[in-house]
Design an enzyme around this catalytic site. Structure first.
Site, mmCIF file in Angstrom:
data_model
loop_
_atom_site.group_PDB
_atom_site.id
_atom_site.type_symbol
_atom_site.label_atom_id
_atom_site.label_comp_id
_atom_site.label_asym_id
_atom_site.label_seq_id
_atom_site.Cartn_x
_atom_site.Cartn_y
_atom_site.Cartn_z
ATOM 1 N N CYS A 70 0.862 -1.183 0.000
ATOM 2 C CA CYS A 70 0.000 0.000 0.000
ATOM 3 C C CYS A 70 0.899 1.233 0.000
ATOM 4 O O CYS A 70 1.720 1.407 0.908
ATOM 5 C CB CYS A 70 -0.860 -0.027 1.268
ATOM 6 S SG CYS A 70 -1.878 1.443 1.497
ATOM 7 N N THR A 72 -0.045 4.321 0.340
ATOM 8 C CA THR A 72 -0.480 5.286 1.353
ATOM 9 C C THR A 72 0.107 4.906 2.709
ATOM 10 O O THR A 72 0.716 5.733 3.389
ATOM 11 C CB THR A 72 -2.024 5.315 1.430
ATOM 12 O OG1 THR A 72 -2.545 5.449 0.109
ATOM 13 C CG2 THR A 72 -2.514 6.449 2.283
ATOM 14 N N CYS A 182 -1.202 3.625 -6.616
ATOM 15 C CA CYS A 182 -2.034 3.057 -5.548
ATOM 16 C C CYS A 182 -2.258 1.613 -5.961
ATOM 17 O O CYS A 182 -2.544 1.341 -7.136
ATOM 18 C CB CYS A 182 -3.362 3.805 -5.467
ATOM 19 S SG CYS A 182 -4.644 2.943 -4.514
#
Ligand code: DGL
Length: 267
Positions: A70, A72, A182
């Site tokens: 991920c 993020t 992403c």
């Protein structure tokens, strides 16, 4: 021992799929933070707290390395996790560097698609300024795409309409590469390929991440030995989620099947 993977939801399965192909002797545990997904719309403090709790749960499984599948979560928590744990932790960041290099000679621009939280982090700004010496990188967050993916929604009409709307203010002719920054977004590679002008290349971070994982395991002598003939372990994955939801576990298995099928087109 297993290799741990985690993401807010289904996105990290795009990285897991690459790992299953490149590391067929390994076993994996994949955990989705279904209690808190999506991460991209939360505050950095919230995401950091979620990630730390999730990692404590994954590490209860016997895990020899951890992949933050991920972008993020990596941008928010990788440094802190590395301070806290001694096992190898492999993070991900948008593949801006290879994308800029791909376009150095042709003068085309790079468009980075990622969550707004990733794009807002100082780490992202630092990455761009490090690798982009002539201001050729633009970015666009696509929060709704994470939702489409979580619903396993591949409705072409709806998605074409969505991408066309999101990309309407961009002159796509001037771009040479679109970065999928992403891990949920590669589920839509096929649709993007059809929709974008044919000269645009798509790039995501999964290959680089798995290459790094393999290298780290090998350096520390942690690679699993080849399985004996007749006892194939290929595809050995345990799926977990923070809400302990059986239906979501099936959804993750289905998502891996869909993505693996999808990837065969590109091999
Ligand atoms: N898949 C994640 C990423 O790579 C985050 C998506 C989300 O939870 O918003 O950034």
């Amino acid at each position: 021992m297993k290799i741990g993977f985690f993401d807010s939801g289904l996105g990290g399965i795009t990285v897991l799929s690459e790992a299953l192909r490149r590391l067929p002797n390994e076993s994996f545990v994949y955990m989705a933070d279904t209690l808190h997904a999506p991460y991209g719309t939360k505050t950095p403090q919230e995401v950091c707290g979620y990630v730390k709790t999730l990692v404590q749960t994954i590490l209860k499984e016997e895990v020899k390395a951890l992949v933050i599948a991920c972008n993020t979560a990596t941008s928010i928590a990788v440094a802190e996790l590395r301070r806290e744990y001694s096992i190898p932790i492999i993070g991900m960041e948008p593949a801006v560097k290879p994308a800029v290099e791909m376009n150095r000679a042709n003068g085309k621009r790079v468009l980075v698609l990622a969550t707004s939280l990733t794009l807002k982090q100082s780490g992202y700004a630092a990455l761009v300024s490090r690798v982009d010496d002539h201001g050729s990188v633009d970015s666009l967050p696509l929060p709704e795409l994470v939702q489409y993916c979580e619903q396993l929604n591949f409705d072409r009409t709806e998605l074409f309409e969505y991408f066309n709307r999101k990309l309407s203010s961009f002159d796509l002719d001037i771009y040479g590469t679109v970065v999928l920054g992403c891990t949920h977004y590669p589920f839509y590679k096929e649709i993007l390929k059809e929709l974008l002008p044919s000269h645009i290349q798509l790039i995501d971070g999964s290959q680089g991440t798995v290459r790094r994982l393999k290298q780290v395991l090998s350096e520390r002598n942690l690679l699993a030995s080849p399985v004996k003939a007749g006892q194939s372990q290929e595809g050995h994955v345990t799926f977990l989620c923070s809400s302990q939801d059986e239906a979501y576990v099936h959804k993750m298995e289905r998502a891996l099947e869909i993505y693996t099928e999808h990837e065969k087109i590109y091999l």
